[in-house]
Design an enzyme around this catalytic site. Structure first.
Site, PDB file in Angstrom:
ATOM      1  N   THR A  37       0.952  -1.201  -0.411  1.00 44.37           N
ATOM      2  CA  THR A  37       0.118  -0.020   0.073  1.00 44.37           C
ATOM      3  C   THR A  37       0.809   1.316   0.603  1.00 44.37           C
ATOM      4  O   THR A  37       2.434   1.102   0.231  1.00 44.37           O
ATOM      5  CB  THR A  37      -0.236   0.180   0.745  1.00 44.37           C
ATOM      6  OG1 THR A  37      -0.202   0.206   2.386  1.00 44.37           O
ATOM      7  CG2 THR A  37      -1.772  -1.113   1.538  1.00 44.37           C
ATOM      8  N   THR A 125      -0.934  -2.669  19.130  1.00 42.70           N
ATOM      9  CA  THR A 125      -1.210  -1.263  20.166  1.00 42.70           C
ATOM     10  C   THR A 125      -1.526  -1.481  21.397  1.00 42.70           C
ATOM     11  O   THR A 125      -2.362  -1.055  22.024  1.00 42.70           O
ATOM     12  CB  THR A 125      -1.460  -0.367  18.937  1.00 42.70           C
ATOM     13  OG1 THR A 125      -1.556   0.792  19.309  1.00 42.70           O
ATOM     14  CG2 THR A 125      -2.886  -0.453  18.876  1.00 42.70           C
ATOM     15  N   ASP A 126      -0.884  -0.124  22.154  1.00 41.35           N
ATOM     16  CA  ASP A 126      -1.764   0.303  23.317  1.00 41.35           C
ATOM     17  C   ASP A 126      -2.861   1.148  23.826  1.00 41.35           C
ATOM     18  O   ASP A 126      -3.785   1.249  24.240  1.00 41.35           O
ATOM     19  CB  ASP A 126      -0.207   0.853  24.289  1.00 41.35           C
ATOM     20  CG  ASP A 126       0.297   2.271  23.156  1.00 41.35           C
ATOM     21  OD1 ASP A 126      -0.339   2.662  21.954  1.00 41.35           O
ATOM     22  OD2 ASP A 126       0.473   3.639  24.217  1.00 41.35           O
ATOM     23  N   GLU A 127      -3.023   1.387  21.662  1.00 40.54           N
ATOM     24  CA  GLU A 127      -4.632   2.789  21.582  1.00 40.54           C
ATOM     25  C   GLU A 127      -5.386   1.331  21.986  1.00 40.54           C
ATOM     26  O   GLU A 127      -6.640   1.864  21.906  1.00 40.54           O
ATOM     27  CB  GLU A 127      -4.221   2.761  20.374  1.00 40.54           C
ATOM     28  CG  GLU A 127      -3.093   3.993  20.190  1.00 40.54           C
ATOM     29  CD  GLU A 127      -3.053   4.774  18.809  1.00 40.54           C
ATOM     30  OE1 GLU A 127      -4.279   4.968  18.182  1.00 40.54           O
ATOM     31  OE2 GLU A 127      -2.302   4.923  18.421  1.00 40.54           O
ATOM     32  N   TYR A 149      -8.866   2.890  14.050  1.00 37.04           N
ATOM     33  CA  TYR A 149      -8.071   3.137  13.848  1.00 37.04           C
ATOM     34  C   TYR A 149      -8.116   1.322  15.413  1.00 37.04           C
ATOM     35  O   TYR A 149      -8.108   0.028  14.655  1.00 37.04           O
ATOM     36  CB  TYR A 149      -6.943   3.604  14.398  1.00 37.04           C
ATOM     37  CG  TYR A 149      -5.570   2.749  14.217  1.00 37.04           C
ATOM     38  CD1 TYR A 149      -4.651   1.633  13.269  1.00 37.04           C
ATOM     39  CD2 TYR A 149      -5.284   2.868  15.525  1.00 37.04           C
ATOM     40  CE1 TYR A 149      -4.144   0.967  13.985  1.00 37.04           C
ATOM     41  CE2 TYR A 149      -3.730   2.565  15.444  1.00 37.04           C
ATOM     42  CZ  TYR A 149      -2.974   1.565  14.593  1.00 37.04           C
ATOM     43  OH  TYR A 149      -1.794   0.595  14.882  1.00 37.04           O
ATOM     44  N   LYS A 153      -7.868  -2.550  15.696  1.00 42.34           N
ATOM     45  CA  LYS A 153      -6.571  -3.298  16.024  1.00 42.34           C
ATOM     46  C   LYS A 153      -7.491  -4.053  17.063  1.00 42.34           C
ATOM     47  O   LYS A 153      -7.186  -5.207  18.005  1.00 42.34           O
ATOM     48  CB  LYS A 153      -5.796  -2.243  16.976  1.00 42.34           C
ATOM     49  CG  LYS A 153      -4.957  -1.607  15.342  1.00 42.34           C
ATOM     50  CD  LYS A 153      -3.997  -2.302  14.595  1.00 42.34           C
ATOM     51  CE  LYS A 153      -3.088  -3.265  15.741  1.00 42.34           C
ATOM     52  NZ  LYS A 153      -2.616  -4.187  14.180  1.00 42.34           N
TER      53      LYS A 153
HETATM   54  P1  NAD Z   1       3.503   0.942   7.970  1.00 39.02           P
HETATM   55  O1  NAD Z   1       1.793   1.117   8.156  1.00 39.02           O
HETATM   56  O2  NAD Z   1       4.195   1.218   8.760  1.00 39.02           O
HETATM   57  O3  NAD Z   1       2.865  -0.254   7.706  1.00 39.02           O
HETATM   58  C1  NAD Z   1       1.733  -1.075   7.507  1.00 39.02           C
HETATM   59  C2  NAD Z   1       2.717  -2.568   5.907  1.00 39.02           C
HETATM   60  O4  NAD Z   1       0.921  -3.368   6.173  1.00 39.02           O
HETATM   61  C3  NAD Z   1       2.731  -1.820   4.581  1.00 39.02           C
HETATM   62  O5  NAD Z   1       4.158  -1.915   4.408  1.00 39.02           O
HETATM   63  C4  NAD Z   1       1.699  -1.738   3.509  1.00 39.02           C
HETATM   64  O6  NAD Z   1       1.644  -2.328   2.962  1.00 39.02           O
HETATM   65  C5  NAD Z   1       1.416  -3.369   4.652  1.00 39.02           C
HETATM   66  N1  NAD Z   1      -0.055  -3.396   4.658  1.00 39.02           N
HETATM   67  C6  NAD Z   1      -1.159  -2.863   4.711  1.00 39.02           C
HETATM   68  N2  NAD Z   1      -2.065  -3.371   4.490  1.00 39.02           N
HETATM   69  C7  NAD Z   1      -1.987  -5.194   4.019  1.00 39.02           C
HETATM   70  C8  NAD Z   1      -3.211  -5.974   3.419  1.00 39.02           C
HETATM   71  N3  NAD Z   1      -4.613  -5.309   3.076  1.00 39.02           N
HETATM   72  N4  NAD Z   1      -2.340  -6.824   3.237  1.00 39.02           N
HETATM   73  C9  NAD Z   1      -1.188  -7.240   3.163  1.00 39.02           C
HETATM   74  N5  NAD Z   1      -0.180  -5.878   3.559  1.00 39.02           N
HETATM   75  C10 NAD Z   1      -0.883  -4.893   3.490  1.00 39.02           C
HETATM   76  O7  NAD Z   1       2.543   0.345   9.472  1.00 39.02           O
HETATM   77  P2  NAD Z   1       3.664  -0.094  10.797  1.00 39.02           P
HETATM   78  O8  NAD Z   1       3.641   1.567  11.845  1.00 39.02           O
HETATM   79  O9  NAD Z   1       5.052  -0.690  10.588  1.00 39.02           O
HETATM   80  O10 NAD Z   1       2.795  -0.466  11.745  1.00 39.02           O
HETATM   81  C11 NAD Z   1       3.136  -2.206  11.995  1.00 39.02           C
HETATM   82  C12 NAD Z   1       2.019  -2.686  12.645  1.00 39.02           C
HETATM   83  O11 NAD Z   1       2.587  -2.166  14.235  1.00 39.02           O
HETATM   84  C13 NAD Z   1       0.316  -2.481  12.531  1.00 39.02           C
HETATM   85  O12 NAD Z   1      -1.013  -3.799  13.096  1.00 39.02           O
HETATM   86  C14 NAD Z   1       0.183  -1.553  14.006  1.00 39.02           C
HETATM   87  O13 NAD Z   1      -1.003  -1.651  13.971  1.00 39.02           O
HETATM   88  C15 NAD Z   1       1.413  -2.126  15.061  1.00 39.02           C
HETATM   89  N6  NAD Z   1       1.702  -0.677  15.841  1.00 39.02           N
HETATM   90  C16 NAD Z   1       1.883   0.710  15.270  1.00 39.02           C
HETATM   91  C17 NAD Z   1       2.754   1.280  16.328  1.00 39.02           C
HETATM   92  C18 NAD Z   1       3.445   2.492  15.651  1.00 39.02           C
HETATM   93  O14 NAD Z   1       4.065   3.111  16.043  1.00 39.02           O
HETATM   94  N7  NAD Z   1       3.815   2.821  13.904  1.00 39.02           N
HETATM   95  C19 NAD Z   1       2.744   1.280  17.365  1.00 39.02           C
HETATM   96  C20 NAD Z   1       1.954  -0.436  17.580  1.00 39.02           C
HETATM   97  C21 NAD Z   1       2.073  -0.842  17.168  1.00 39.02           C
END
Ligand code: NAD
Length: 345
Positions: A37, A125-127, A149, A153
């Site tokens: 994406t 996530t903590d959210e 969001y 989650k």
């Molecule tokens: P990001 O948005 O940078 O990356 C998400 C990835 O998932 C992308 O590479 C995207 O192409 C892929 N993707 C999206 N929809 C898809 C689908 N339907 N099929 C296959 N691939 C798909 O997100 P991030 O910040 O790296 O977060 C990764 C995970 O960690 C998520 O689950 C998020 O909820 C969780 N998280 C993130 C944070 C943060 O601060 N960024 C904190 C806590 C938890």
């Protein structure tokens, strides 16, 4: 661990995790399943992409046929990062968030169960605990998400934990605080502010910038996720916190100093709906049971992160100049030029 399937491995946290786990001697293959994406970039994988151990599959976690084929191809462990991850986008695109974050998770857990994977880590996530004015949320705290969001989650977490209870899937859930570090798509506050400030552009804070988040270096989160992957108990949730609590105004102060900019660059805009005032998690369970201990200091980590964006302007400049803080879901995403997508090697 042997053959690990990493969903969302071309995203921010997933790509750091792939670069880490691919070095493990007991890992013989890392399959990345990513839909690429706007948030996913093969470039994020760096030299890991060239490793003989890496197999990249361009596909969607909601595609049951692809997922079944990958699970059935000897996958022994799954680490599930793929998600729609940006809160601002989720207000107007909740259906897409629910589809990927809930239904996508369901496709994965069912296929993982069918093919008897040994371990499934659902990254969350903590959210999901919702806002806390004071105190901290342990893993036993009720789910109380507000923004779409976080709702999606939380529902995904229940799908993974439910698969443990009903199917016996050896699933764990990690819930981390806000991550920062290199390779993050510049719609989230730290890379967005850094890439704009480095170009002398203004930045905006919601309301009075009072919202507090715990900032955890992405490599610390990945270390925690690996600890859960290796030693977490099936059916258990592990909070991964221990970063630094900062209001967005305090965070902005750090970023202004690092980018050699002044408060003149900051304007204040109306708050977004249900902008949770504070998240806080208790991470002693992961510390005491898994030896999880964050290593990065915020000051060094932020400086290193800003330096990475400074050294890689070609990747982020088009986005940094693209518009204001809140990106409308319908807006085009002027990302990297389209590239030839390998379908495994
Ligand atoms: P990001 O948005 O940078 O990356 C998400 C990835 O998932 C992308 O590479 C995207 O192409 C892929 N993707 C999206 N929809 C898809 C689908 N339907 N099929 C296959 N691939 C798909 O997100 P991030 O910040 O790296 O977060 C990764 C995970 O960690 C998520 O689950 C998020 O909820 C969780 N998280 C993130 C944070 C943060 O601060 N960024 C904190 C806590 C938890």
């Amino acid at each position: 661990m042997d053959k690990v399937l990493v969903t969302g491995g071309a995203g921010f946290i997933g790509s750091h995790f792939v670069k880490r786990i691919i070095q493990a001697e007991d890992v013989t293959r890392v399959t990345v399943l990513d839909a690429l994406t706007y948030a996913g970039h093969i470039e994020n994988l760096g030299t890991a992409f060239l490793s003989d151990k890496l197999r990249f599959v361009h596909g969607d976690i909601r595609d049951a046929a692809i997922v079944d084929a990958l699970m059935g191809d000897g996958t022994t462990a799954v680490v599930h990062f793929a998600a729609e991850s940006h809160v601002d986008r989720s207000y107007a695109a909740a259906d897409g968030f629910l589809s990927t974050n809930v239904l996508g998770t369901r496709v994965l857990v069912e296929a993982a169960h069918r093919h008897g994977v040994d371990r499934f880590v659902h990254v969350s996530t903590d959210e999901v605990y919702g806002p806390l004015v004071e105190g901290t949320a342990t893993e036993e705290a009720p789910l109380c998400p507000t923004v779409p969001y976080a709702v999606s989650k939380a529902a995904g977490d229940l799908v993974a934990l439910g698969a443990h209870r009903t199917l016996g899937l050896p699933a764990c859930v990690t819930r981390s605080s806000n991550n920062y570090g290199p390779y993050q798509y510049p719609e989230k506050i730290i890379p967005l502010f850094v890439t704009r400030l480095l170009r002398g552009m203004p930045v905006t804070l919601h309301d009075r910038g009072q919202h507090v988040r715990n900032w955890l270096h992405v490599e610390d989160n990945c270390a925690g996720i690996e600890a859960v992957l290796r030693n977490g108990e099936a059916g258990e949730i592990y909070n991964l916190g221990g970063g630094t609590d900062l209001s967005s105004k305090e965070l902005t102060g750090h970023l202004l100093a690092i980018c050699d900019a002044s408060w003149d660059a900051v304007t204040y805009i109306a708050d977004r709906p249900a902008n949770d005032v504070r998240y806080s998690i208790d991470w002693t369970k992961a510390r005491d049971l898994l030896g999880y201990r964050p290593q990065h200091s915020l000051v060094d980590g932020l400086a290193e992160t800003a330096e990475w964006y400074r050294r890689n302007p070609d990747r982020w400049a088009p986005l940094a100049t693209a518009g204001p803080r809140t990106i409308q879901p319908s807006a085009p995403h002027p990302l990297l030029a389209p590239m030839e997508m390998p379908r495994g090697h």
